[in-house]
Design an enzyme around this catalytic site. Structure first.
Site, PDB file in Angstrom:
ATOM      1  N   CYS A  61      -0.638   4.152   1.914  1.00  0.00           N
ATOM      2  CA  CYS A  61      -0.538   4.081   3.382  1.00  0.00           C
ATOM      3  C   CYS A  61       0.902   4.327   3.843  1.00  0.00           C
ATOM      4  O   CYS A  61       1.132   4.982   4.844  1.00  0.00           O
ATOM      5  CB  CYS A  61      -0.942   2.699   3.893  1.00  0.00           C
ATOM      6  SG  CYS A  61      -2.275   1.917   3.018  1.00  0.00           S
ATOM      7  N   ASP A  62       1.878   3.762   3.118  1.00  0.00           N
ATOM      8  CA  ASP A  62       3.246   3.721   3.651  1.00  0.00           C
ATOM      9  C   ASP A  62       4.244   4.643   2.945  1.00  0.00           C
ATOM     10  O   ASP A  62       5.339   4.872   3.460  1.00  0.00           O
ATOM     11  CB  ASP A  62       3.794   2.283   3.542  1.00  0.00           C
ATOM     12  CG  ASP A  62       2.947   1.295   4.330  1.00  0.00           C
ATOM     13  OD1 ASP A  62       2.342   1.721   5.324  1.00  0.00           O
ATOM     14  OD2 ASP A  62       2.894   0.115   3.948  1.00  0.00           O
ATOM     15  N   CYS A 103       0.832  -1.204   0.000  1.00  0.00           N
ATOM     16  CA  CYS A 103       0.000   0.000   0.000  1.00  0.00           C
ATOM     17  C   CYS A 103       0.867   1.255   0.000  1.00  0.00           C
ATOM     18  O   CYS A 103       1.284   1.732   1.057  1.00  0.00           O
ATOM     19  CB  CYS A 103      -0.949  -0.007   1.196  1.00  0.00           C
ATOM     20  SG  CYS A 103      -2.037   1.423   1.196  1.00  0.00           S
TER      21      CYS A 103
END
Ligand code: FAD
Ligand code: NDP
Length: 314
Positions: free
Chosen positions: A140-141, A137
């Site tokens: 997200c990261d 992701c």
């Protein structure tokens, strides 16, 4: 007493079903999941930034914000939402049984809207560097300090891969988009975005076979050419998978007809599964469109079909 309707899952499909069911006075209960399939309640849109193709938001809207609005609307119209993951079901007879560990809820009708989860590559070294340089992701990261100003790579050729590669250009010094074929699967507009971005380099006909590194995390990946079998090492600071998703149907496989890739089979033109009174909406039954708006549309269908079916029982 059995609930009239239980909705499992909390993406656009689940919440649209909930809004319709609540407005039809069916007092829906929703199990929204607790990091079910590794995704936060709200579903896949919580893993993205701007959503530009959901009608009603002319300037686009942040994915997490959109899912919060869905949830607020479900609640405002009377849906009871529980932050629990359904771990087992028993569809052998009505009322259907839905379990969250040892807790059991009975329902006359069930709408399954459990969506899908990002797939992993399972390459050599993946386990060692998972979340230490490898992620599924980018949204997200990608902003994490370990990826700042590094050369990064995304695997995949679909819309997610292009979107994630574009997103990563905000943080990395350069982003390789590694695709196993010579043509992207992504939509035309997204392809154009990748090709025109000076920070993205597409490595065509390329497969990643191994991730290597040390105590500090990921350092290199091995890339095989699918054309001539040659191999090269590429130094990178982060590797992001964007190779599609697996439908979240493990708990239903003993009860419902699934296709060969695990998607729930519904009667064409409806959300009816192989068991009367059980409906499936969104990505869990759709491997063609897989969009927020189509998931929402099928959530609406599921609620209307469940409502009519419940009326028939009475
Ligand atoms: P999901 O969104 O997958 O939600 C399912 C939910 O159910 C999850 O929260 C999950 O945790 C929960 N759940 C799963 N199992 C259980 C269980 N056993 N018990 C309880 N809960 C459970 N589409 C667009 O239209 N526009 C975009 O810009 C766009 N961008 C995207 C970007 C990314 C990175 C990704 C991955 C997808 C994107 N999509 C986009 C596709 C879109 O997100 C999906 O089509 C849509 O979210 C599917 O909705 P859904 O309701 O079927 O399921
Ligand atoms: P897709 O299934 O569309 O694409 C997956 C990509 O990964 C394909 O290019 C596939 O290659 C590649 N792939 C699959 N398995 C492997 C493997 N083992 N090794 C290497 N490569 C692999 O998934 P997406 O997540 O990209 O998109 C899912 C849905 O979400 C789509 O409908 C998409 O339109 C939608 N979406 C929409 C967005 C938007 O509208 N802005 C943004 C993101 C997603 P191959 O092509 O060779 O099969």
């Amino acid at each position: 007493m059995a609930e009239k309707i239980v909705i499992i899952g909390s993406g656009p499909a689940g919440h649209t079903a909930a809004i319709y069911a609540a407005r039809a006075n069916l007092n829906p209960v929703m199990f929204e999941g607790f990091m079910a399939g590794g995704v936060a309640a709200g579903g896949q849109l919580t893993t993205t930034t701007e959503v530009e193709n959901f009608p009603g938001f002319p300037e686009g809207i942040d994915g997490t914000k959109l899912t919060q609005l869905f949830r607020d609307q479900s609640k405002n119209y009377g849906t009871k939402i529980f932050t629990q993951t359904v771990t087992k079901v028993d569809f052998s007879k009505r009322p259907f049984k839905i379990y969250c560990d040892d807790e059991m809820t009975e329902a006359e009708a069930v709408i399954i809207a459990t969506g899908a989860t990002a797939k992993r590559m399972n390459i050599k070294g993946e386990h060692d560097f998972w979340q230490r340089g490898i992620s599924a992701c980018a949204v997200c990261d990608g902003a994490l300090p370990i990826f700042r100003n590094k050369e990064l790579a995304v695997i995949g050729g679909g819309d997610s891969a292009v979107e994630e590669a574009s997103h990563l250009t905000k943080f990395g010094s350069k982003v390789y988009l590694i695709h196993r074929r010579d043509k992207l699967r992504a939509s035309q507009i997204m392809q154009k975005r990748a090709i025109e971005n000076p920070k993205i380099e597409i490595l065509w006909n390329s497969e990643v076979s191994e991730a290597k590194g040390g105590a500090g995390g990921l350092q290199t990946i091995s890339i095989n050419s699918t054309v001539d079998n040659s191999m090269r090492e590429l130094a990178i600071g982060g590797l992001f998978y964007a190779i599609g998703h697996k439908p979240n149907t493990d708990i239903f496989q003993d009860w419902l007809k699934l296709d060969e890739t695990g998607y729930i089979i519904t009667k064409p033109g409806t959300t009816q599964t192989s068991i009367e009174g059980v409906y499936a909406a969104g990505d869990v039954q759709d491997k063609i469109y897989r969009q927020a708006i189509t998931a929402a549309g099928s959530g609406c269908m599921a609620a209307l079909e469940a409502e009519r079916w419940l009326e028939g029982l009475e």
